[in-house]
Write a protein that holds these residues in place. Structure first.
Motif, PDB file in Angstrom:
ATOM      1  N   ARG A   1       3.357   4.088  -1.026  1.00 18.76           N
ATOM      2  CA  ARG A   1       3.854   4.636  -2.276  1.00 18.76           C
ATOM      3  C   ARG A   1       4.886   5.713  -2.007  1.00 18.76           C
ATOM      4  O   ARG A   1       4.937   6.292  -0.924  1.00 18.76           O
ATOM      5  CB  ARG A   1       2.696   5.173  -3.116  1.00 18.76           C
ATOM      6  CG  ARG A   1       1.758   4.070  -3.567  1.00 18.76           C
ATOM      7  CD  ARG A   1       0.693   4.572  -4.497  1.00 18.76           C
ATOM      8  NE  ARG A   1      -0.041   3.461  -5.069  1.00 18.76           N
ATOM      9  CZ  ARG A   1      -0.554   3.447  -6.291  1.00 18.76           C
ATOM     10  NH1 ARG A   1      -0.400   4.494  -7.080  1.00 18.76           N
ATOM     11  NH2 ARG A   1      -1.210   2.410  -6.740  1.00 18.76           N
TER      12      ARG A   1
ATOM     13  N   SER B   1      -8.341  10.027  -3.747  1.00 19.90           N
ATOM     14  CA  SER B   1      -8.023   8.696  -4.244  1.00 19.90           C
ATOM     15  C   SER B   1      -7.936   7.686  -3.099  1.00 19.90           C
ATOM     16  O   SER B   1      -7.233   7.904  -2.110  1.00 19.90           O
ATOM     17  CB  SER B   1      -6.687   8.733  -5.002  1.00 19.90           C
ATOM     18  OG  SER B   1      -6.142   7.448  -5.135  1.00 19.90           O
ATOM     19  N   GLU B   2      -8.614   6.561  -3.264  1.00 17.54           N
ATOM     20  CA  GLU B   2      -8.529   5.497  -2.248  1.00 17.54           C
ATOM     21  C   GLU B   2      -7.118   4.921  -2.175  1.00 17.54           C
ATOM     22  O   GLU B   2      -6.649   4.547  -1.101  1.00 17.54           O
ATOM     23  CB  GLU B   2      -9.545   4.397  -2.559  1.00 17.54           C
ATOM     24  CG  GLU B   2     -10.999   4.805  -2.373  1.00 17.54           C
ATOM     25  CD  GLU B   2     -11.368   5.075  -0.918  1.00 17.54           C
ATOM     26  OE1 GLU B   2     -10.562   4.713  -0.034  1.00 17.54           O
ATOM     27  OE2 GLU B   2     -12.436   5.652  -0.669  1.00 17.54           O
ATOM     28  N   GLU B   3      -6.424   4.859  -3.321  1.00 19.61           N
ATOM     29  CA  GLU B   3      -5.044   4.372  -3.310  1.00 19.61           C
ATOM     30  C   GLU B   3      -4.151   5.316  -2.523  1.00 19.61           C
ATOM     31  O   GLU B   3      -3.264   4.876  -1.774  1.00 19.61           O
ATOM     32  CB  GLU B   3      -4.528   4.225  -4.742  1.00 19.61           C
ATOM     33  CG  GLU B   3      -5.173   3.102  -5.520  1.00 19.61           C
ATOM     34  CD  GLU B   3      -4.609   2.977  -6.914  1.00 19.61           C
ATOM     35  OE1 GLU B   3      -3.921   3.916  -7.362  1.00 19.61           O
ATOM     36  OE2 GLU B   3      -4.848   1.937  -7.550  1.00 19.61           O
TER      37      GLU B   3
ATOM     38  N   SER C   1      -2.015   4.624   1.007  1.00 14.47           N
ATOM     39  CA  SER C   1      -0.589   4.923   1.155  1.00 14.47           C
ATOM     40  C   SER C   1      -0.347   5.844   2.354  1.00 14.47           C
ATOM     41  O   SER C   1       0.603   5.643   3.124  1.00 14.47           O
ATOM     42  CB  SER C   1      -0.061   5.568  -0.123  1.00 14.47           C
ATOM     43  OG  SER C   1       1.306   5.887  -0.009  1.00 14.47           O
TER      44      SER C   1
ATOM     45  N   ARG D   1       0.813  -1.210   0.000  1.00  8.90           N
ATOM     46  CA  ARG D   1       0.000   0.000   0.000  1.00  8.90           C
ATOM     47  C   ARG D   1       0.853   1.270   0.000  1.00  8.90           C
ATOM     48  O   ARG D   1       0.374   2.343  -0.352  1.00  8.90           O
ATOM     49  CB  ARG D   1      -0.901   0.029   1.237  1.00  8.90           C
ATOM     50  CG  ARG D   1      -1.912  -1.107   1.306  1.00  8.90           C
ATOM     51  CD  ARG D   1      -2.668  -1.026   2.619  1.00  8.90           C
ATOM     52  NE  ARG D   1      -1.761  -1.095   3.754  1.00  8.90           N
ATOM     53  CZ  ARG D   1      -2.063  -0.710   4.997  1.00  8.90           C
ATOM     54  NH1 ARG D   1      -3.237  -0.173   5.245  1.00  8.90           N
ATOM     55  NH2 ARG D   1      -1.192  -0.824   5.969  1.00  8.90           N
TER      56      ARG D   1
END
Length: 209
Positions: free
Chosen positions: A17, A72-74, A78, A15
């Protein structure tokens, strides 16, 4: 969603980044933040991305509470991963915030920081930033960082090429002119300071009227 492209790379947990530019710009940005942010209170970071700035600034600027956010869920995943690893007590859990939405609920804050969002989002997102920023108390700072045009001109040939590449990815993106942002800020904000930064970027200090 206001952005679909980011130069993120994975490292650590799946997860987590990493944005290489963070290592290059975090100290120059921090130098400005130390000077213009209040000594206490809550800083709302808009479009926190990987979460690396949130970790670095919260660690350096305690006792300020640092509130990261993203659409953003991403990115939120992170940010949580970096937050868990850092363990800073003043780094709050990230929140989902779409700054372009007129019905968005903005958390109470004493300052707002927005790094590298304006040029990789549609212009209405910048309008939303100033609209939501109007919830700040009078005199509070709103700090934006990134590349900008000044008086209609790019400040470097590399920025002109970058602008072309952004618009090729998404015609709604692009390096904004400082005057264009002044118009969006309207009567709610005064542009108090424009600080030249490395790599042909600027930090803009907007002050809530």
């Amino acid at each position: 969603m206001w952005a679909t492209w980011s130069p993120w790379r994975f490292y650590g947990t799946p997860r987590m980044r990493h944005a290489p530019a963070t290592l290059r710009n975090r100290d120059p940005i921090l130098a400005v933040l130390r000077r213009v942010l209040p000594k206490a209170g809550t800083v709302l970071e808009i479009a926190s991305g990987t979460g690396e700035h949130a970790v670095y600034f919260s660690g350096a600027l305690s006792p300020l509470q640092w509130q990261p956010s993203d659409l953003s869920e991403e990115a939120l995943a992170s940010i949580r991963a970096h937050r868990d690893e850092a363990g800073h007590s003043n780094l709050l859990a990230p929140i989902l915030l779409d700054v372009s939405a007129r019905d968005a609920t903005w958390p109470a804050a004493d300052a707002i920081v927005c790094i590298n969002m304006i040029h990789i989002s549609p212009l209405e997102t910048s309008a939303g930033l100033f609209r939501g920023g109007a919830t700040l108390p009078p005199g509070a700072p709103l700090i934006t960082y990134g590349p900008y045009r000044v008086d209609g001109q790019h400040t470097a040939e590399s920025n002109a090429r970058f602008d072309e590449s952004l618009r090729a990815r998404n015609p709604a993106w692009g390096i904004r002119d400082v005057g264009e942002l002044r118009a969006l800020a309207g009567a709610a904000f005064e542009l108090e300071e424009k600080v030249a930064m490395p790599a042909n970027n600027f930090t803009l200090l907007w002050r809530r009227r």
